[in-house]
Enzyme design. Structure first.
Site, mmCIF file in Angstrom:
data_model
loop_
_atom_site.group_PDB
_atom_site.id
_atom_site.type_symbol
_atom_site.label_atom_id
_atom_site.label_comp_id
_atom_site.label_asym_id
_atom_site.label_seq_id
_atom_site.Cartn_x
_atom_site.Cartn_y
_atom_site.Cartn_z
ATOM 1 N N PHE A 123 -33.683 18.666 6.004
ATOM 2 C CA PHE A 123 -34.179 19.176 7.285
ATOM 3 C C PHE A 123 -35.057 20.380 6.982
ATOM 4 O O PHE A 123 -34.546 21.402 6.498
ATOM 5 C CB PHE A 123 -32.958 19.565 8.132
ATOM 6 C CG PHE A 123 -33.236 19.986 9.532
ATOM 7 C CD1 PHE A 123 -33.468 19.035 10.526
ATOM 8 C CD2 PHE A 123 -33.208 21.324 9.891
ATOM 9 C CE1 PHE A 123 -33.684 19.420 11.840
ATOM 10 C CE2 PHE A 123 -33.424 21.715 11.207
ATOM 11 C CZ PHE A 123 -33.662 20.759 12.186
ATOM 12 N N TRP A 156 -35.945 27.388 1.202
ATOM 13 C CA TRP A 156 -34.470 27.257 1.192
ATOM 14 C C TRP A 156 -34.029 25.889 1.713
ATOM 15 O O TRP A 156 -33.120 25.793 2.552
ATOM 16 C CB TRP A 156 -33.814 28.355 2.057
ATOM 17 C CG TRP A 156 -34.305 29.721 1.745
ATOM 18 C CD1 TRP A 156 -34.131 30.399 0.588
ATOM 19 C CD2 TRP A 156 -35.058 30.581 2.617
ATOM 20 N NE1 TRP A 156 -34.748 31.626 0.672
ATOM 21 C CE2 TRP A 156 -35.314 31.759 1.904
ATOM 22 C CE3 TRP A 156 -35.532 30.465 3.923
ATOM 23 C CZ2 TRP A 156 -36.032 32.811 2.436
ATOM 24 C CZ3 TRP A 156 -36.239 31.517 4.460
ATOM 25 C CH2 TRP A 156 -36.481 32.673 3.731
ATOM 26 N N ILE A 157 -34.660 24.854 1.217
ATOM 27 C CA ILE A 157 -34.371 23.528 1.762
ATOM 28 C C ILE A 157 -33.237 22.858 0.985
ATOM 29 O O ILE A 157 -33.388 22.503 -0.188
ATOM 30 C CB ILE A 157 -35.642 22.642 1.757
ATOM 31 C CG1 ILE A 157 -36.765 23.324 2.566
ATOM 32 C CG2 ILE A 157 -35.323 21.257 2.305
ATOM 33 C CD1 ILE A 157 -36.395 23.723 3.997
ATOM 34 N N ARG A 243 -24.527 23.052 13.722
ATOM 35 C CA ARG A 243 -23.686 24.264 13.654
ATOM 36 C C ARG A 243 -22.196 23.939 13.751
ATOM 37 O O ARG A 243 -21.366 24.712 13.262
ATOM 38 C CB ARG A 243 -24.137 25.258 14.736
ATOM 39 C CG ARG A 243 -25.478 25.881 14.374
ATOM 40 C CD ARG A 243 -26.158 26.634 15.480
ATOM 41 N NE ARG A 243 -27.464 27.099 15.031
ATOM 42 C CZ ARG A 243 -28.494 27.365 15.826
ATOM 43 N NH1 ARG A 243 -28.375 27.228 17.134
ATOM 44 N NH2 ARG A 243 -29.632 27.776 15.314
ATOM 45 N N ILE A 337 -5.860 40.132 -2.256
ATOM 46 C CA ILE A 337 -4.465 39.748 -2.510
ATOM 47 C C ILE A 337 -4.289 39.339 -3.978
ATOM 48 O O ILE A 337 -3.280 39.658 -4.606
ATOM 49 C CB ILE A 337 -4.036 38.592 -1.564
ATOM 50 C CG1 ILE A 337 -3.899 39.132 -0.135
ATOM 51 C CG2 ILE A 337 -2.734 37.937 -2.024
ATOM 52 C CD1 ILE A 337 -3.716 38.061 0.930
ATOM 53 N N GLU A 363 -28.298 27.759 9.075
ATOM 54 C CA GLU A 363 -28.212 27.113 10.407
ATOM 55 C C GLU A 363 -28.063 28.139 11.529
ATOM 56 O O GLU A 363 -27.342 27.927 12.502
ATOM 57 C CB GLU A 363 -27.134 26.038 10.420
ATOM 58 C CG GLU A 363 -27.485 24.930 9.435
ATOM 59 C CD GLU A 363 -26.986 23.556 9.763
ATOM 60 O OE1 GLU A 363 -26.614 23.302 10.915
ATOM 61 O OE2 GLU A 363 -26.991 22.706 8.849
ATOM 62 N N GLY A 364 -28.766 29.256 11.351
ATOM 63 C CA GLY A 364 -28.729 30.338 12.336
ATOM 64 C C GLY A 364 -27.723 31.375 11.914
ATOM 65 O O GLY A 364 -26.522 31.087 11.836
HETATM 66 N N1 CAA Z 1 -31.895 23.092 23.318
HETATM 67 C C1 CAA Z 1 -33.080 22.752 23.882
HETATM 68 N N2 CAA Z 1 -34.111 23.599 23.978
HETATM 69 C C2 CAA Z 1 -33.933 24.849 23.496
HETATM 70 C C3 CAA Z 1 -32.733 25.268 22.921
HETATM 71 C C4 CAA Z 1 -31.688 24.335 22.848
HETATM 72 N N3 CAA Z 1 -30.499 24.645 22.289
HETATM 73 N N4 CAA Z 1 -32.857 26.553 22.533
HETATM 74 C C5 CAA Z 1 -34.095 26.936 22.868
HETATM 75 N N5 CAA Z 1 -34.755 25.899 23.450
HETATM 76 C C6 CAA Z 1 -36.105 25.881 23.984
HETATM 77 C C7 CAA Z 1 -36.260 26.908 25.093
HETATM 78 O O1 CAA Z 1 -35.850 26.393 26.332
HETATM 79 C C8 CAA Z 1 -37.757 27.169 25.044
HETATM 80 O O2 CAA Z 1 -38.455 26.132 25.665
HETATM 81 P P1 CAA Z 1 -39.321 26.405 27.034
HETATM 82 O O3 CAA Z 1 -40.324 27.460 26.683
HETATM 83 O O4 CAA Z 1 -39.895 25.076 27.339
HETATM 84 O O5 CAA Z 1 -38.322 26.876 28.037
HETATM 85 C C9 CAA Z 1 -38.058 27.050 23.565
HETATM 86 O O6 CAA Z 1 -37.015 26.268 22.985
HETATM 87 C C10 CAA Z 1 -38.166 28.374 22.861
HETATM 88 O O7 CAA Z 1 -36.929 29.039 23.051
HETATM 89 P P2 CAA Z 1 -36.798 30.610 23.035
HETATM 90 O O8 CAA Z 1 -37.823 31.219 23.937
HETATM 91 O O9 CAA Z 1 -35.371 30.932 23.283
HETATM 92 O O10 CAA Z 1 -37.254 30.913 21.518
HETATM 93 P P3 CAA Z 1 -37.015 32.155 20.588
HETATM 94 O O11 CAA Z 1 -38.210 32.390 19.788
HETATM 95 O O12 CAA Z 1 -36.464 33.290 21.379
HETATM 96 O O13 CAA Z 1 -35.895 31.590 19.547
HETATM 97 C C11 CAA Z 1 -33.747 31.045 18.712
HETATM 98 C C12 CAA Z 1 -34.722 31.017 19.893
HETATM 99 C C13 CAA Z 1 -32.431 30.525 19.286
HETATM 100 C C14 CAA Z 1 -33.543 32.423 18.163
HETATM 101 C C15 CAA Z 1 -34.264 30.076 17.623
HETATM 102 O O14 CAA Z 1 -35.455 30.562 17.042
HETATM 103 C C16 CAA Z 1 -33.254 29.852 16.495
HETATM 104 O O15 CAA Z 1 -32.329 29.058 16.661
HETATM 105 N N6 CAA Z 1 -33.439 30.487 15.323
HETATM 106 C C17 CAA Z 1 -32.584 30.211 14.145
HETATM 107 C C18 CAA Z 1 -33.195 29.109 13.318
HETATM 108 C C19 CAA Z 1 -32.156 28.388 12.515
HETATM 109 O O16 CAA Z 1 -31.042 28.137 12.936
HETATM 110 N N7 CAA Z 1 -32.569 27.961 11.335
HETATM 111 C C20 CAA Z 1 -31.722 27.161 10.488
HETATM 112 C C21 CAA Z 1 -32.542 26.460 9.452
HETATM 113 S S1 CAA Z 1 -31.913 24.870 9.038
HETATM 114 C C22 CAA Z 1 -30.721 25.125 7.877
HETATM 115 O O17 CAA Z 1 -30.274 26.207 7.620
HETATM 116 C C23 CAA Z 1 -30.200 23.861 7.269
HETATM 117 C C24 CAA Z 1 -29.577 24.049 5.926
HETATM 118 O O18 CAA Z 1 -30.232 24.196 4.911
HETATM 119 C C25 CAA Z 1 -28.127 23.942 5.794
#
Ligand code: CAA
Length: 380
Positions: A123, A156-157, A243, A337, A363-364
């Site tokens: 991903f 970081w994939i 998550r 411990i 994943e956030g």
């Molecule tokens: N479901 C559907 N839509 C969603 C949503 C959700 N859960 N969360 C946000 N959206 C939509 C919003 O409604 C918005 O759309 P509209 O403008 O049409 O209303 C759009 O997405 C943008 O949302 P925000 O304005 O809230 O965006 P933001 O810039 O404030 O960011 C955030 C939101 C939650 C912080 C997001 O950027 C985020 O989750 N960041 C963390 C990224 C992350 O988790 N990365 C993990 C990488 S993958 C990984 O780690 C895998 C691995 O290797 C193990």
């Protein structure tokens, strides 16, 4: 509320536990030291049906529910999170994303081999300058009519080298911000894709993590999932389920460290008695157990909501936050411990502590989960 598991759920839990306690434990320390990819374990987990366990049987998956997935993830992670993260990314990010939003043709071609565990997926969302701030995608998927031309770098994939299928998030219309982002199915061997070196990570060292560079990579239009501009929503919706997987992983890390600590506290004697009889240790174990039990309920609640097709985004953010914080707390206490023994590799708890740290980041981050939860409070 029914706190009992079904017979099938218990069977799945037992099967994951057996494999972890019998096989993963044998070489986990060596693979961690050498940062060696667990190829034979991935193959074995595929044969056991764990790599595509959440995919419906119609698409060659295991057709299991999310509660079973939590139980299995916990058992594998008690022993080795380098392996459970491979399982988690494949199941709850890649397969889920394709099954939920892909076309029938896309599922035929891309989902079936992933669901059978013959191939695994990755991903690709994070970038050097877009980690938590995921809307700031700089990788471009330029629209060339019948195909996209992809240029940029992902960071970081997980599974970058071992995956056959990439779910790539990239920007097509920068002027539209997050509404211009797309998600594409990409063959990992397509010309123009190259990998950075294997990341020398603090923990989960035997899972394969790289940066991925795209130089003029041609991706057919038919590989786009959903409408033009659906990519960011796709990523957010998919991460809601991802998550739960990472929360269950953190739960397993905590439970693994706890079980080792209880055993050690019963075996080790100091001041003429087993150290578990000293209140300083007994209270630590009690606190560990309380937090783990709470984390388990968070995980199961989020999984149950998903299985009932009820909204689960906030529940999964809470589960991820609480389980990751618990894993860090519990593993740190586990090292304490164990004293001097805790600080050497042989006793596993220092490795579990290094693994726990990642659950607060990927994943956030924990802070991103707090943002998601606090925004929900504001919207109430
Ligand atoms: N479901 C559907 N839509 C969603 C949503 C959700 N859960 N969360 C946000 N959206 C939509 C919003 O409604 C918005 O759309 P509209 O403008 O049409 O209303 C759009 O997405 C943008 O949302 P925000 O304005 O809230 O965006 P933001 O810039 O404030 O960011 C955030 C939101 C939650 C912080 C997001 O950027 C985020 O989750 N960041 C963390 C990224 C992350 O988790 N990365 C993990 C990488 S993958 C990984 O780690 C895998 C691995 O290797 C193990």
């Amino acid at each position: 509320m029914d706190f009992n598991f079904t017979e099938e759920q218990i069977m799945i839990q037992q099967s994951a536990r057996d494999y972890a306690q019998r096989e993963l434990i044998k070489d986990v320390l060596e693979r961690d030291a050498k940062a060696e990819y667990p190829a034979h374990h991935v193959k074995a987990l595929a044969e056991l049906g764990f790599l595509g366990m959440l995919v419906s049987t119609e698409w060659d998956g295991g057709g299991m529910d999310t509660v079973s997935y939590v139980l299995a993830m916990e058992e594998i992670s008690k022993v080795d999170s380098s392996v459970s993260v491979i399982m988690s990314v494949n199941n709850s990010l890649v397969c889920y994303g394709i099954e939920s939003f892909g076309t029938t043709e896309q599922k035929e071609k891309w989902l079936r081999p992933l669901a059978r565990g013959e191939q695994i997926g990755a991903f690709l969302l994070s970038e050097p300058e877009a980690g938590s701030d995921a809307t700031s995608q700089r990788t471009l998927a330029t629209d060339m009519g019948d195909h996209y031309l992809v240029n940029g770098t992902k960071n970081w994939i997980t599974n970058a080298n071992s995956a056959e299928t990439y779910l790539l998030i990239a920007q097509t219309h920068p002027e539209k911000g997050h509404k211009g982002i797309n998600v594409l199915l990409v063959d990992r061997h397509a010309p123009g894709i190259s990998l950075g070196p294997h990341e020398d990570k603090m923990g989960m060292r035997s899972s394969d993590t790289h940066s991925v560079m795209f130089t003029d990579v041609k991706v057919p239009k038919g590989n786009r999932i959903g409408e033009d501009g659906f990519g960011f929503k796709f990523a957010m919706k998919t991460l809601e389920g991802g998550r739960i997987g990472i929360a269950a992983q953190a739960l397993g890390i905590a439970q693994g460290a706890y079980e080792r600590s209880v055993q050690y506290a019963k075996d080790r004697k100091a001041f003429g008695t087993q150290i578990i009889n000293h209140q300083a240790i007994g209270f630590k174990l009690a606190e560990m157990r309380i937090r783990i039990e709470a984390a388990r309920y968070f995980c199961l609640k989020a999984a149950w909501l998903k299985d009932q097709h009820l909204p689960y985004g906030i529940a999964s953010a809470m589960a991820k936050y609480y389980a990751a914080e618990t894993a860090m707390y519990v593993t740190t206490e586990a090292v304490q411990i164990h004293g001097g023994y805790g600080y050497v590799k042989e006793y596993h708890v220092e490795r579990l502590m290094r693994e726990a740290k990642l659950t607060q980041i990927y994943e956030g981050t924990s802070e991103i989960q707090q943002i998601i939860i606090s925004r929900d409070i504001m919207a109430e």
